[in-house]
Motif scaffolding. Structure first.
Motif, short mmCIF file in Angstrom:
data_model
loop_
_atom_site.label_atom_id
_atom_site.label_comp_id
_atom_site.label_asym_id
_atom_site.label_seq_id
_atom_site.Cartn_x
_atom_site.Cartn_y
_atom_site.Cartn_z
N ALA A 230 -5.86 -1.79 1.19
CA ALA A 230 -4.98 -2.62 2.01
C ALA A 230 -5.05 -4.08 1.55
N THR A 231 -6.27 -4.54 1.25
CA THR A 231 -6.42 -5.91 0.76
C THR A 231 -5.71 -6.10 -0.57
N GLU B 21 -3.12 -4.42 -1.72
CA GLU B 21 -1.67 -4.42 -1.51
C GLU B 21 -1.21 -5.74 -0.90
N LYS B 22 -2.05 -6.33 -0.04
CA LYS B 22 -1.70 -7.62 0.54
C LYS B 22 -1.66 -8.69 -0.54
N GLN C 34 1.46 -8.34 -2.70
CA GLN C 34 2.65 -8.93 -2.09
C GLN C 34 2.64 -10.45 -2.24
N MET C 35 1.48 -11.05 -2.02
CA MET C 35 1.37 -12.50 -2.18
C MET C 35 1.61 -12.92 -3.62
#
Length: 483
Positions: free
Chosen positions: A191-192, A194-195, A198-199
């Motif tokens: 999850a980190t 993927e975050k 996106q950034m």
């Protein structure tokens, strides 16, 4: 160049070079003939030799500018060299064969850039993953679920039936504890990642610094390339390449921004994706079939009369250039290059020597002679205003960065053109380069104190030009040194 007719080539050159229609026409026809020859059957194609061009004219009339603009027009490997940098074999300096090696390097880099551009989109995901690995070290590794448990289950094939029957039960109890913990950690890391992905795509991490390992690959060179170097410069390069090759590729770590890291990683990934042998083959064929070499200052190696001393070396350079122009095989690190169909364009002022002072064999290899005319005040006026990036446009753009608006009136352009012609006629004729000197003298005070005139509009007229140049233009002895 297949899509450009000779007329269109001349029209494109007209955007940057004023006048010299004969030279532009000769160059345009020569380029078009290269494209025509490649469309012929192979047996006829090999028989057609390029018609090399010799440009004759004073300095500053556009010989080099035509060649420079020609290089940007055509997609063929192009190299500009100075004849004065070469020496006869046995003297200290560069040997003439190095121009072919330099042309091959140009062709190789052109083909490599084209291949990499075609693959740039494909390498995007790989570069993104590498950037995420730098931002989140270890996040790209997926943990093996229950690997130790599975090993205990399937690893012991010789155990008895009782042990085998109890193992699954033990494994089941252990899985309840280990596997959910691993999955939870993995999900959190994913999850980190993927975050951050996106950034990264939104450009929010461009200024963040990361530590990257940059590797220097050992160069791949052939023994023939070292032997081919006939001077100290090539020999030193060969020794350095050998040292690097035996020492292996060294790497070092650097701290750079994400933006810079993306560029470095992109080049690294693209370099690994392209086929270097295929690049060398395509580049070699392109150089042999459509390569162009512009030899400037060829008049400086012409020998007037019979003299000794350094003139012996000059004539020796002509003799060394002759086989290259006629057609010979030159060893490079990408293979042997045949120079038979390379187009050579030579240029010189011939103010001291004449084209007839070149050795007869070399004269015969440049059958097309083009004489460029000296520039007059009308040409100067057009040079100051018409080209795409004219001198007046350049100076206006430069001073606009300081908030100063410069406007040249028609009478100012006329006055500078007349002065340029006068000074060229009274002293050494340096062609359009005289305009650079005049413009610098006219705008010297404004350029020096531009910060004090921010927001102002300054008009340059004939009286302003005369005021700045009156002392110099009236004093002929002074104008010889200053203008």
């Amino acid at each position: 160049m297949d899509d450009l007719t000779p007329r269109q080539i001349v029209e494109k050159l007209d955007q940057y070079v004023i006048g010299q229609h004969k030279a532009k026409r000769a160059v345009a026809v020569a380029l078009r003939n290269r494209a025509r020859r490649l469309k012929l059957p192979e047996d006829i194609r090999d028989e057609i030799a390029p018609k090399n061009i010799l440009m004759i004219g004073p300095t500053g009339v556009g010989k080099t500018e035509i060649a420079r603009r020609l290089a940007k027009l055509c997609n063929a490997p192009f190299l500009k060299v100075e004849a004065t940098k070469y020496t006869e074999v046995g003297y200290v300096g560069r040997d003439v064969e190095s121009m072919i090696r330099d042309l091959m390097a140009v062709g190789y880099n052109d083909v490599k850039s084209e291949m990499q551009d075609s693959m740039r989109e494909k390498c995007g995901p790989k570069v993104e993953e590498k950037l995420l690995d730098l931002l989140l070290p270890g996040s790209g590794k997926k943990p093996a679920k229950g690997s130790s448990v599975l090993g205990s289950i399937f690893g012991n094939k010789n155990s008895n039936a009782t042990e085998n029957s109890s193992a699954p039960a033990a494994a089941s109890e252990q899985d309840k504890v280990l596997v959910p913990a691993e999955e939870k950690a993995s999900d959190s890391t994913s999850a980190t990642r993927e975050k951050f992905r996106q950034m990264l795509r939104e450009g929010k991490l461009e200024d963040r610094e990361v530590e990257i390992e940059i590797s220097r690959k050992a160069p791949t060179i052939s023994g023939m390339e070292i032997i081919a170097g006939g001077n100290m410069e090539d020999l030193e390069n060969g020794i350095q390449n050998l040292t690097a090759m035996f020492g292996g590729g060294r790497s070092h770590r650097r701290t750079v921004t994400v933006n810079e890291a993306r560029r470095i990683l992109t080049e690294e990934v693209l370099d690994g994706m392209v086929d270097h042998d295929k690049i060398a083959d395509i580049a070699k064929n392109r150089v042999e079939q459509s390569g162009i070499i512009f030899i400037d200052e060829i008049d400086k190696i012409a020998v007037k009369g019979e003299h000794g001393g350094q003139d012996v070396s000059r004539e020796g350079v002509q003799r060394d250039i002759l086989p290259i122009v006629e057609g010979s095989n030159v060893n490079t690190k990408w293979g042997v290059v045949d120079t038979t169909h390379i187009l050579f364009i030579a240029a010189g002022a011939f103010s001291v020597a004449a084209p007839s002072d070149l050795i007869p064999e070399l004269q015969g290899r440049f059958p097309l002679r083009v004489e460029l005319e000296s520039l007059n005040k009308d040409d100067f006026k057009r040079i100051l205003t018409e080209p795409k990036n004219s001198l007046t446009f350049q100076y206006t753009a430069l001073l606009s960065t300081e908030g100063v608006t410069i406007k040249f009136t028609d009478d100012a352009i006329e006055r500078m053109s007349v002065l340029g012609e006068e000074v060229n006629s009274k002293s050494e004729n340096i062609g359009a380069r005289r305009l650079h000197t005049i413009m610098e003298k006219v705008l010297d005070e404004i350029s020096f104190s531009a910060d004090e005139h921010k927001g102002e509009t300054i008009s340059i007229d004939a009286s302003y030009v005369d005021e700045k140049l009156k002392d110099i233009s009236q004093n002929q002895d002074l104008s010889r040194y200053i203008l």
